[in-house]
Scaffold this active site. Structure first.
Site, PDB file in Angstrom:
ATOM      1  N   LYS A 221      -1.739  -3.918  -3.198  1.00 40.55           N
ATOM      2  CA  LYS A 221      -2.605  -2.852  -3.708  1.00 40.55           C
ATOM      3  C   LYS A 221      -3.955  -3.386  -4.188  1.00 40.55           C
ATOM      4  O   LYS A 221      -4.158  -4.575  -4.376  1.00 40.55           O
ATOM      5  CB  LYS A 221      -1.885  -2.077  -4.820  1.00 40.55           C
ATOM      6  N   ARG A 255       8.983  -1.338  -4.069  1.00 39.99           N
ATOM      7  CA  ARG A 255       8.500  -0.778  -2.794  1.00 39.99           C
ATOM      8  C   ARG A 255       7.529  -1.785  -2.168  1.00 39.99           C
ATOM      9  O   ARG A 255       6.475  -2.065  -2.723  1.00 39.99           O
ATOM     10  CB  ARG A 255       7.817   0.557  -3.044  1.00 39.99           C
TER      11      ARG A 255
END
Length: 286
Positions: A221, A255
């Protein structure tokens, strides 16, 4: 106890959720698993490497071309059905904020609805309750789907995360979603700048202490990229470092894109914490 689909996970058992993007414009792989064959190969590889959950998404999180609910369903429903047929024991999650899509994927065998946009469609929790599937309750800072944060401020970001996610979790349970199938997610990067996401990681233990199982979606991210000043393809080490910290603080579900690497990190942390035996212990004994 965390129960998802046919699977039950013990209190100290870390769980990997592998990402399979059914989009032509994913930020990470630019559509590598948009077509059925490579997507199914990705599922097979992820399961072999230790993923217990497959998270299937039909719309990328960031801004881009408009994707209708019908198109999102077209990208995901048939694929969910095929994964269910080929992998009867894997937990199938679908990353969607729309109740119409949630309904359609539950009809063909989804076990978990991953609502990354913080209950923007309140009917999604009602779908989860009606089908008896799990629900991920995420903090998105009130952001609308597929928007980027701009000058977002919080008096106390973790207090806001707790207020929102606990409220969503309790609402889901009151609607009839099994309590053992509800997870909370701090929503790294969603409605947050990099400093917010770093603080959410640093204070993750406060979420763990609530008793709800915590899911973290950290993989490659922007907060990792900005922290290290690295482009998307060079964020794996930063992601794994953040994963190790999150595991030590008690997160349950991860995840990820890189399953095998994450499995090693989680196994190492679990063994240091005393929740897992070493795979081999010969040193000093021969």
């Amino acid at each position: 106890m965390l129960r998802l689909g046919r699977r039950e996970f013990a209190a100290h058992e870390p769980v990997i959720m592998a990402i399979v993007n059914r989009t032509p414009d994913s930020f990470y792989d630019q559509g590598a698993t948009f077509r059925d064959e490579p997507a199914l190969a990705r599922v097979e590889q992820a399961v072999a490497e230790g993923a217990a959950i497959i998270d299937i998404g039909g719309v990328k999180a960031g801004p881009g071309d408009e994707v209708s609910a019908a198109e999102e369903a077209r990208r995901t429903v048939g694929f969910v059905a095929e994964v269910r047929r080929r992998f009867p024991d894997v937990v199938i999650s679908v990353d969607t904020w729309r109740h119409e899509v949630g309904e359609a994927v539950c009809e063909v065998g989804a076990d978990l609805l991953n609502d990354a946009w913080g209950g923007v469609d309140p009917k999604l929790a009602e779908v989860a309750a009606r089908y008896g599937v799990g629900l991920v309750c995420t903090h998105a800072g009130g952001a609308q789907p597929r928007t980027r944060p701009h000058r977002v401020t919080y008096d106390d970001v973790m207090a806001d995360i707790l207020q929102v996610t606990l409220g969503l979790a309790e609402r889901a349970a009151a609607l009839g979603v099994p309590r053992e199938s509800v997870l909370i997610d701090p929503g790294h990067d969603f409605g947050k700048n990099t400093r917010h996401s770093l603080e959410a990681t640093r204070r993750l233990g406060e979420m763990v202490e609530t008793g709800w199982p915590v899911l973290v979606s950290l993989s490659n991210k922007d907060f990792v990229g900005e922290t290290l000043d690295k482009p998307v393809k060079e964020r794996v080490l930063g992601t794994l470092a953040t994963t190790a910290v999150s595991a030590w603080l008690g997160a349950r579900v991860y995840r990820v894109h890189e399953v095998a690497e994450t499995r090693q990190v989680l196994d190492m942390v679990a063994t240091i914490a005393g929740h897992r035996e070493p795979a081999v212990a010969r040193r000093g004994l021969a």
